[in-house]
Design an enzyme around this catalytic site. Sequence first.
Site, PDB file in Angstrom:
ATOM      1  N   ASP A 148      -3.253  -2.058  -4.617  1.00 48.98           N
ATOM      2  CA  ASP A 148      -3.528  -0.630  -4.576  1.00 48.98           C
ATOM      3  C   ASP A 148      -5.028  -0.441  -4.289  1.00 48.98           C
ATOM      4  O   ASP A 148      -5.809  -1.393  -4.275  1.00 48.98           O
ATOM      5  CB  ASP A 148      -3.083   0.065  -5.871  1.00 48.98           C
ATOM      6  CG  ASP A 148      -2.804   1.555  -5.611  1.00 48.98           C
ATOM      7  OD1 ASP A 148      -3.247   2.063  -4.564  1.00 48.98           O
ATOM      8  OD2 ASP A 148      -2.152   2.203  -6.445  1.00 48.98           O
TER       9      ASP A 148
HETATM   10  C1  BGC Z   1      -2.490   5.200  -4.744  1.00 56.13           C
HETATM   11  C2  BGC Z   1      -1.444   4.593  -3.847  1.00 56.13           C
HETATM   12  C3  BGC Z   1      -1.790   4.865  -2.409  1.00 56.13           C
HETATM   13  C4  BGC Z   1      -3.170   4.315  -2.109  1.00 56.13           C
HETATM   14  C5  BGC Z   1      -3.598   4.484  -0.688  1.00 56.13           C
HETATM   15  C6  BGC Z   1      -3.907   4.847  -4.318  1.00 56.13           C
HETATM   16  O1  BGC Z   1      -4.851   5.589  -4.995  1.00 56.13           O
HETATM   17  O2  BGC Z   1      -2.252   4.782  -6.070  1.00 56.13           O
HETATM   18  O3  BGC Z   1      -0.177   5.083  -4.181  1.00 56.13           O
HETATM   19  O4  BGC Z   1      -0.836   4.308  -1.565  1.00 56.13           O
HETATM   20  O5  BGC Z   1      -4.098   4.990  -2.937  1.00 56.13           O
HETATM   21  O6  BGC Z   1      -3.904   5.769  -0.382  1.00 56.13           O
END
Ligand code: BGC
Length: 724
Positions: A265
């Site tokens: 993530d």
């Molecule tokens: C979120 C994810 C997301 C990623 C990319 C993160 O802050 O938890 O779900 O896919 O950002 O934007």
Amino acid sequence: MRTLQPQDARRIETLIERMSLTEKLGQLTMMAAGHTVTGPVITGHSLDDIRSGRIGNLLNLIGAAPAREMQRIAIEESRLGVPLLIGLDVIHGHRTLFPPPLAEAALFDPQAWTLTAREAAREAAADGINMTFAPMLDVSREPRWGRTVEGPGESPWVGRRLAEAKIRGFQGADLAAADSIAAVAKHFCAYGAVTAGREYASVDVSDRSLLEVHMPPFESAVSAGVAAVMPAFTDFAGIPMTAHAGMLRGRLRRELGFEGVLVSDYNAIAELIQHGVAADLVEAAALALAAGVDIDMVSGAYLQGLPGALERGWVSAAQIDESVRRVLALKMRLGLFENPFGRGAAPEAAAALTERRRLAREIGARSIVLLRNRGDALPLAGGMRRLALIGPLADAPAEMRGPWWCAAQPQSQVSVLEGMRAALPQAQILHTSGVDIAGPDESGIAAAVELCDGAEVVVLCLGEAATMSGEAASRAHPGLPGRQQELAAAVLQRASARAIPVIVVLFCGRPLIVPSLAERASALLAAWFPGSEAGNAVADILTGRTSPSGRTPITWPRAVGQIPLWFGQRSGGRPTDPTGGPFSSRYIDEPKEPLFPFGHGMTYGRFTLSQLRVTPQSATAAAIVEVRVDIENQGSHRAEETVFLFTRRLKSRVAPPTLELHGVGKITLEPGARGTLLLHLPIVELRSLGPDLEPVLEPGAVEILVGPSADRASLLSGRLEVVP
Ligand code: BGC
């Protein structure tokens, strides 16, 4: 997932042999282009990093032209010409928005879920995107948690079906096709169980709950061939998922057989330092790679830390190669080596966009849940002349997007005001917002109350702003924000004095705690965030052009103190005494029952269910039991009824849940018409996890419960004997 040809595998090995360490780490790095911001901004990289091979993947890049240019630089100007993964959170549409996943779950219709994912994939691929960070499969029984809106709701069974449907839609029949994109199942695992619903907080659930509730949707995602998986930000009983070898290499790869890419993530690898399990980026990178994370999203830990980790012997060159191999294999499967510019090569035809808007309107309307309809206040009577449209969400096109609006422009959504004007051209529609969505100003309430006078009906549009759910949007008070409760109370009082019906339309990314609205409004609807065609979708429901058919995929609590709340909770040894006797499981200051149970949703028809038949009544593991129920529409509108098939094992070695979901069926009936719905129950699905957490099919009696929601009183009951 399509397996690679031997020549593809050889090509990958040749590439790996030719790569420098930096080029390899570049393949394991994904940086943010910054066209949209989905996490803390970390700057300092440039196009030269793509040229030098230090960056092999991007996210948050919007537009076919910039995507093409980045891809061109990678292909033509980097030494090895490896194409880029270009990822974006295409959660519920790209430029055209459908309702967010929780709202779409209310359709209980896997075909529709696939269709919207397919359209989202087409639209995103036309912008050069080849990967979406979706579907989110985190089961949530926690309305305080903002990300509840991004997932399937409270049922692992729904999570499984949503996983399969969305992956089919995003990835299409052929991942290499120019309109397919790689899906990323997230967030592995149990993120929905964050402590007290507080975003990013610790998760600590039992192995049983992990296996019964949180893992099943991911198991289905792996079986459906999902290209990638994203570990959750959270720690799991103290071990951050990003560094959790037991969960990632153990449960996900070894037990579920996942062979695809693990993408961290956003900044999660560097955040291992903040978690307190790594001293610096070197250690953080080593921990994540050892746990099996292939791509470092944004943190730069792999680029900066892995060389040091390699020197210290904390990771091996073979481990790095293993991850590079997986990333290259995915790029190969996506067809990026053969046709790097296939996605985004040509703009979509106007007809495709028109059809997509039509679909958004249909799905938006079908996601709306009619929670209450006193005295058949809805649909609105024909020939309506004067209608008061009140509330901060009545003319709020940007809010209709809900969270994760991707590339949708703020004004490209149809507001309720616009939709109602188009639907009722002859009517005078008086509008005022009364109060803001949040904030203390009550000065507009008096004018809103005045507007009720002379109206035949009041439509009150209340709820949350788009940013009040989604990531980092936990709410300790998940009710109406700001002064909306005061607005509602004043309007309801005036309208009731004038005998004017008040229809309350809620826009929200979670169940809202609104017991007084449920009690006082003539009709109450959960419209969630209907997306680009919001206003038309709402108007279709209010006017009866579409009969409501949405069913809530998550229980609505009546008080925060009831959370977590979900259907089928184990009864315990002192189950709730319906006569209110002491020493039974209940609250002394609030009913135990929810405001609205899972599956609740009214239609404009009036359905009665009868004659539940279970055949055969005794079955072995290999059997598929047929469950039939007769349904009659005794109302005066054509409508679609949704019927749930639950079971209850009467006795097993582990205390059984009081209801388990196994199927959903739908039937559309004209007024006065009858039909029979047939549902199938494969007996193997009655397997549960024994005391040792191994799946087991225990012989014995099973109650079959069929009906319109998880409210026990609404279910017809039959019986089945499972025999060895
Ligand atoms: C979120 C994810 C997301 C990623 C990319 C993160 O802050 O938890 O779900 O896919 O950002 O934007």
